[in-house]
Structure formats: structure tokens, C-alpha cells
Design a protein around this motif. Structure first.
Motif, PDB file in Angstrom:
ATOM      1  N   PHE A  34      22.513  29.697  35.020  1.00  0.00           N
ATOM      2  CA  PHE A  34      22.462  30.835  34.124  1.00  0.00           C
ATOM      3  C   PHE A  34      21.107  31.586  34.607  1.00  0.00           C
ATOM      4  CE2 PHE A  34      24.236  28.328  30.310  1.00  0.00           C
ATOM      5  CZ  PHE A  34      25.540  28.621  31.063  1.00  0.00           C
ATOM      6  N   ASP A  35      20.233  30.922  34.905  1.00  0.00           N
ATOM      7  CA  ASP A  35      18.711  31.344  35.230  1.00  0.00           C
ATOM      8  C   ASP A  35      18.838  32.169  36.571  1.00  0.00           C
ATOM      9  OD1 ASP A  35      15.912  31.488  34.606  1.00  0.00           O
ATOM     10  OD2 ASP A  35      15.548  30.131  36.377  1.00  0.00           O
ATOM     11  N   SER A  48      19.007  29.211  23.889  1.00  0.00           N
ATOM     12  CA  SER A  48      20.095  28.961  24.793  1.00  0.00           C
ATOM     13  C   SER A  48      21.411  28.122  24.459  1.00  0.00           C
ATOM     14  CB  SER A  48      19.436  28.438  25.936  1.00  0.00           C
ATOM     15  OG  SER A  48      18.973  27.078  25.821  1.00  0.00           O
ATOM     16  N   TYR A  92      24.398  23.725  34.643  1.00  0.00           N
ATOM     17  CA  TYR A  92      24.624  25.162  34.189  1.00  0.00           C
ATOM     18  C   TYR A  92      23.381  25.986  33.699  1.00  0.00           C
ATOM     19  CZ  TYR A  92      29.324  23.242  34.332  1.00  0.00           C
ATOM     20  OH  TYR A  92      30.698  22.920  34.618  1.00  0.00           O
ATOM     21  N   TYR A  93      22.544  25.491  33.407  1.00  0.00           N
ATOM     22  CA  TYR A  93      21.245  26.322  33.150  1.00  0.00           C
ATOM     23  C   TYR A  93      20.629  26.857  34.161  1.00  0.00           C
ATOM     24  CZ  TYR A  93      22.308  24.948  28.179  1.00  0.00           C
ATOM     25  OH  TYR A  93      22.849  24.807  26.946  1.00  0.00           O
ATOM     26  N   CYS A 107      25.681  26.547  25.582  1.00  0.00           N
ATOM     27  CA  CYS A 107      26.752  26.466  26.621  1.00  0.00           C
ATOM     28  C   CYS A 107      27.785  25.906  25.908  1.00  0.00           C
ATOM     29  CB  CYS A 107      26.211  25.666  27.964  1.00  0.00           C
ATOM     30  SG  CYS A 107      27.441  25.770  29.251  1.00  0.00           S
ATOM     31  N   SER A 142      23.149  19.798  33.022  1.00  0.00           N
ATOM     32  CA  SER A 142      21.701  20.691  33.352  1.00  0.00           C
ATOM     33  C   SER A 142      21.825  21.661  34.442  1.00  0.00           C
ATOM     34  CB  SER A 142      20.816  19.610  33.639  1.00  0.00           C
ATOM     35  OG  SER A 142      20.890  18.951  34.832  1.00  0.00           O
ATOM     36  N   TYR A 174      21.597  32.809  27.418  1.00  0.00           N
ATOM     37  CA  TYR A 174      20.118  32.468  26.501  1.00  0.00           C
ATOM     38  C   TYR A 174      19.544  34.092  26.137  1.00  0.00           C
ATOM     39  CZ  TYR A 174      18.075  33.136  31.353  1.00  0.00           C
ATOM     40  OH  TYR A 174      17.739  33.496  32.433  1.00  0.00           O
TER      41      TYR A 174
END
Length: 152
Positions: A40-41, A67, A36-37, A69, A34, A115
Motif C-alpha cells: 500500500f505504501d 489503515s 500488504y501494508y 485490509c 504485514s 489508509y
């Protein structure tokens, strides 16, 4: 298109460093999926604010509609990470980002994901074409081949 595993640092055009935290690790002693998201954000929104003029009161906002990964090698605290960003596809009201997560000093990504944002009017939530500053900023993250494809 090449496999994400084959990408290297030189495939990305904007970078942000991230110092992992103890809390980022899961019970297996590696960075939790989680997180990793979150990464990204962080890089996408840093770019949108710094290079595209997006603010907390902009009339247009981006909504995430998909999204993904892929994980190639584990990372863990206390590693320092380099996040690389590029635009994989640019439409009139949408953009697909690709983010690579590198261990500091490594040219091969440990993970690649991203994403798609659809830009909408903040009030109505209806899809709207990107503003010129936003489109111009995002265009700077397209590779030469992707720039040609986005014009078609």
C-alpha cells in the motif's frame, strides 16, 4: 457502497506491478499480512511522487492516521502482483486511499485495503490544506460518483 470483495480491476485508476520475493512469504507459504501494508505504501508514494510532485523536501507531508485490509485469497512467492489505486474520499487536508492487490492477470482482488493520510506542515505538524498540485493529482483518482461527493 459495494463490498470490497465485489471490486474489479476496472474500479482502479493507477497501477503498479510487484514481483513477490521469497522473504515475503510467512511460515504458511503465503504473503505475510504485514507485506500488504508495504505494498500500500509503495503504490501510494509512487503516485504522490510521479503524479503529485511530492519530494523528500516538500513543505507538506502526509501522516497515516488509520489503515485497514481485507483478505480474500492467499498469494505467495513467486507470483507477480498488480496493485490498483484509487481515492475513496478527498477532503481539504486528508485523503483516504483504497488499494487492491491482484494476482497478475486476475480481475478479482486477493485483498483490498488502504489508509488515510492527513497532510501537515513538515515543521509544525499542523494540518494544512493540500497544495493545488497535490489536490489535482489526487482528484484524478476519484471515480465520477466520488468526485460529486467530495464537492459536498
Amino acid at each position: 457502497m459495494s463490498s470490497h470483495r465485489e471490486h474489479t480491476r476496472s474500479d482502479y485508476l493507477f497501477f503498479l506491478s510487484y514481483r513477490t520475493r521469497w522473504i515475503d512469504n510467512d511460515q504458511y507459504s503465503h504473503v505475510n499480512n504485514s507485506v500488504y501494508y508495504h505494498l500500500f505504501d509503495s503504490i501510494v508514494n509512487t503516485f504522490l511522487i510521479q503524479r503529485c510532485g511530492l519530494t523528500s523536501d516538500s513543505a507538506q507531508i502526509g501522516l497515516v492516521v488509520s489503515s485497514h485490509c481485507q483478505f480474500f485469497s492467499p498469494l505467495s512467492f513467486p507470483q507477480v502482483l498488480d496493485l490498483g489505486l484509487r481515492v475513496a474520499k478527498l477532503g481539504s487536508s486528508s485523503v483516504t486511499y483504497e488499494v487492491a492487490v491482484f494476482e497478475e492477470g486476475n480481475d478479482v482482488p486477493a485483498a483490498v485495503g488502504g489508509y488515510t493520510h492527513v497532510f501537515v506542515d513538515r515543521g509544525s505538524r499542523k494540518s494544512t490544506p493540500m497544495t493545488e498540485p497535490l489536490r489535482e493529482g489526487l482528484s484524478s483518482l476519484l471515480s465520477t460518483n466520488e468526485r460529486l461527493e467530495s464537492r459536498l
